[in-house]
Write a protein that holds these residues in place. Sequence first.
Motif, PDB file in Angstrom:
ATOM      1  N   ILE A  82       0.806  -1.222   0.000  1.00 20.66           N
ATOM      2  CA  ILE A  82       0.000   0.000   0.000  1.00 20.66           C
ATOM      3  C   ILE A  82       0.845   1.280   0.000  1.00 20.66           C
ATOM      4  O   ILE A  82       0.510   2.235  -0.670  1.00 20.66           O
ATOM      5  N   ARG A  83       1.956   1.264   0.754  1.00 22.03           N
ATOM      6  CA  ARG A  83       2.856   2.428   0.758  1.00 22.03           C
ATOM      7  C   ARG A  83       4.304   1.938   0.719  1.00 22.03           C
ATOM      8  O   ARG A  83       4.587   0.780   1.034  1.00 22.03           O
ATOM      9  N   TYR A 196      -4.478   6.891  -6.562  1.00 25.28           N
ATOM     10  CA  TYR A 196      -3.231   6.696  -5.805  1.00 25.28           C
ATOM     11  C   TYR A 196      -3.026   5.230  -5.430  1.00 25.28           C
ATOM     12  O   TYR A 196      -1.981   4.860  -4.909  1.00 25.28           O
ATOM     13  N   CYS A 197      -4.024   4.379  -5.675  1.00 21.27           N
ATOM     14  CA  CYS A 197      -4.070   3.099  -4.955  1.00 21.27           C
ATOM     15  C   CYS A 197      -3.673   1.902  -5.813  1.00 21.27           C
ATOM     16  O   CYS A 197      -4.094   1.744  -6.955  1.00 21.27           O
ATOM     17  N   PRO A 295     -13.445   6.035   5.082  1.00 14.97           N
ATOM     18  CA  PRO A 295     -12.298   6.846   4.656  1.00 14.97           C
ATOM     19  C   PRO A 295     -12.715   8.051   3.829  1.00 14.97           C
ATOM     20  O   PRO A 295     -13.480   7.919   2.883  1.00 14.97           O
ATOM     21  N   GLN A 297     -10.187  10.547   2.923  1.00  6.39           N
ATOM     22  CA  GLN A 297      -8.938  10.805   2.167  1.00  6.39           C
ATOM     23  C   GLN A 297      -8.573  12.274   2.062  1.00  6.39           C
ATOM     24  O   GLN A 297      -7.429  12.640   2.236  1.00  6.39           O
ATOM     25  N   ASP A 335      -9.740   7.432   7.088  1.00  7.62           N
ATOM     26  CA  ASP A 335      -8.356   7.461   6.596  1.00  7.62           C
ATOM     27  C   ASP A 335      -8.164   8.785   5.876  1.00  7.62           C
ATOM     28  O   ASP A 335      -9.076   9.232   5.154  1.00  7.62           O
ATOM     29  N   ILE A 336      -6.998   9.394   6.042  1.00 11.51           N
ATOM     30  CA  ILE A 336      -6.720  10.677   5.369  1.00 11.51           C
ATOM     31  C   ILE A 336      -5.318  10.636   4.777  1.00 11.51           C
ATOM     32  O   ILE A 336      -4.367  10.186   5.426  1.00 11.51           O
ATOM     33  N   ILE A 337      -5.206  11.093   3.541  1.00 14.64           N
ATOM     34  CA  ILE A 337      -3.888  11.197   2.890  1.00 14.64           C
ATOM     35  C   ILE A 337      -3.542  12.679   2.768  1.00 14.64           C
ATOM     36  O   ILE A 337      -4.377  13.467   2.299  1.00 14.64           O
ATOM     37  N   PHE A 366      -1.878   9.456   6.560  1.00 22.52           N
ATOM     38  CA  PHE A 366      -0.714   9.034   5.769  1.00 22.52           C
ATOM     39  C   PHE A 366      -0.223  10.172   4.898  1.00 22.52           C
ATOM     40  O   PHE A 366      -1.010  11.016   4.473  1.00 22.52           O
ATOM     41  N   ILE A 367       1.088  10.120   4.601  1.00 22.46           N
ATOM     42  CA  ILE A 367       1.624  10.982   3.541  1.00 22.46           C
ATOM     43  C   ILE A 367       1.481  10.194   2.244  1.00 22.46           C
ATOM     44  O   ILE A 367       1.734   8.975   2.228  1.00 22.46           O
ATOM     45  N   PHE A 368       1.070  10.861   1.174  1.00 22.85           N
ATOM     46  CA  PHE A 368       0.937  10.201  -0.131  1.00 22.85           C
ATOM     47  C   PHE A 368       2.232   9.478  -0.490  1.00 22.85           C
ATOM     48  O   PHE A 368       3.324  10.020  -0.353  1.00 22.85           O
ATOM     49  N   SER A 369       2.088   8.253  -0.937  1.00 23.48           N
ATOM     50  CA  SER A 369       3.244   7.460  -1.324  1.00 23.48           C
ATOM     51  C   SER A 369       3.040   7.051  -2.780  1.00 23.48           C
ATOM     52  O   SER A 369       2.001   6.500  -3.137  1.00 23.48           O
ATOM     53  N   ARG A 371       2.913   5.056  -5.947  1.00 24.50           N
ATOM     54  CA  ARG A 371       2.882   3.631  -6.281  1.00 24.50           C
ATOM     55  C   ARG A 371       3.022   3.481  -7.784  1.00 24.50           C
ATOM     56  O   ARG A 371       2.135   3.900  -8.539  1.00 24.50           O
TER      57      ARG A 371
HETATM   58  N1  5AD Z   1      -0.246   6.645  -0.343  1.00 25.83           N
HETATM   59  C1  5AD Z   1      -0.655   6.924   0.917  1.00 25.83           C
HETATM   60  N2  5AD Z   1      -1.726   6.321   1.481  1.00 25.83           N
HETATM   61  C2  5AD Z   1      -2.395   5.428   0.744  1.00 25.83           C
HETATM   62  N3  5AD Z   1      -3.488   4.693   1.029  1.00 25.83           N
HETATM   63  C3  5AD Z   1      -3.774   3.921  -0.042  1.00 25.83           C
HETATM   64  N4  5AD Z   1      -2.887   4.153  -1.024  1.00 25.83           N
HETATM   65  C4  5AD Z   1      -2.019   5.090  -0.559  1.00 25.83           C
HETATM   66  C5  5AD Z   1      -0.893   5.749  -1.117  1.00 25.83           C
HETATM   67  N5  5AD Z   1      -0.481   5.499  -2.353  1.00 25.83           N
HETATM   68  C6  5AD Z   1      -4.214   4.807   2.290  1.00 25.83           C
HETATM   69  C7  5AD Z   1      -5.655   5.253   2.080  1.00 25.83           C
HETATM   70  C8  5AD Z   1      -6.443   3.986   2.310  1.00 25.83           C
HETATM   71  C9  5AD Z   1      -5.584   3.293   3.352  1.00 25.83           C
HETATM   72  C10 5AD Z   1      -5.836   1.843   3.503  1.00 25.83           C
HETATM   73  O1  5AD Z   1      -4.273   3.527   2.914  1.00 25.83           O
HETATM   74  O2  5AD Z   1      -5.965   6.230   3.033  1.00 25.83           O
HETATM   75  O3  5AD Z   1      -7.750   4.242   2.770  1.00 25.83           O
END
Ligand code: 5AD
Length: 470
Positions: A82-83, A196-197, A295, A297, A335-337, A366-369, A371
Amino acid sequence: MHLPDYKEARSRSKKKYNRIDFKIDNSIEKKYVGKKYYLKTYGCQMNEHDSENISAMLEAMGFVRADDYNDADLVLLNTCSIRENAHNKAFGMLGRLKHLKGQKKDLIIGLCGCMAQEAKVCEEILNKYKYVNFVFGTHNIYQLPEIVDRAVSSSKQQIEVYSREGDLVEGLPVVRDKNYKAFVNIIYGCDKFCTYCIVPYTRGRERSRKKEDIIEEVKSLVSDGYKEVTLLGQNVNAYGKDLYDDYDMGDLLEDIAKLNIPRIRFMTSHPWDFTDKMIEVIAKYPNIMPSVHLPVQSGSSRILKLMGRRYTRESYLELFHKIKDIIPNVSVSTDIIVGFPGEEEEDFLETLSLVNECKFDNAFTFIFSEREGTPACRLKDNTTLKEKEDRLYRLNDVVNKYFLENNKKLEGKTVKVLVEGVSDKKDMYFGYSDTNKLINFTCEKEVNCGDIVDVQITSAKTWSLDGKCK
Ligand code: 5AD
Ligand code: SF4
């Protein structure tokens, strides 16, 4: 050898997927009596539950569990994509295992789970991690016995990863981690493709299990004395859409509530598919726990659009308030990015203002990661890591404030707790309330794991509450 391919993983055709019934080959059953396995699981509850199936298959082959990887004949890592940091942890562990393999030549090392579904990871394993004996993916867990057996007898790496949209496998054996609460898969995969996922690529298309199979599984858990089931899926609300015209998550929740298991939970819910019927059913049945993971986001409609989330700030808030108004005593987590490509300070402030409105009971931030292979990688990103870290820090400050504020409201109240064990603090038990809060409590009478007890809350903290048993 079969390597994964994202192009195939992305396809969503109309063709029916296969249903496979698991059976272990007689020649492999109990073949490894006397050998030990160590299984390390990373990531979400789906992976944890897959590991319960993996353990059962290994045990059917004769392996017994080792608590320390130094004692094992076979080490398997069930990984998460996921990250980036999930990747780093698994590769770090592979590094430690290289050392062990140096001392123990017969050690068999395997990798499975979401990382296995990434072509880049498989190539790296072929080129740089030659001591890894086998890799299999999320779609062919059921082939584990044959793959492990081949890996033991062959000096060649066994890499068997398929990127098909996914089959539906029934009849996998399971050794459940606990004997009072259980995970039950209801739907596999995800078709939402949030930009992002990685999950839609690693887990395939949405495939619902037949309602009869789910109900049978829950019925047998009830007769075995289980107190809690968590219905699992990447997006449980999409349940049934691929199978039925007139049976959905609301109907399934209602049918399961009627089976009289004391506690039902479900996760995760995408705001898009959360129907009025679901809200009504959750409100109506006291054994469906008033706890929703929803979530969000981001709080900015502009960013939500870039994320491909299919809702706006306004429609999320409308759903949030409906859930709060209709389900008595409900807790909502999220959940929040932060730092999604293109997120400006202004967008981030909208996230903070949404948090100030929703006052979530829990939030994973989370910080955006980035993928590789997902559309968000192609978006321009001018925000520095330092700024992103600063946003995460500021966000955590606000969410934590509300965790404490919500918990404080429980002081003096009595909550029902499913006992899970003795806490780190001596003489205290711990468990979760109906609203999914961690409760540490003292109790003069003896209680056991799996009991549901009344606990009076004496003091609230940010991430837990203290209390005493009544
Ligand atoms: N970067 C950061 N957070 C992410 N999530 C999913 N993909 C990413 C990403 N690329 C987070 C989302 C999701 C949770 C399971 O993980 O918030 O709801
Ligand atoms: Fe990923 Fe979006 Fe599917 Fe959740 S709904 S698993 S965030 S693609």
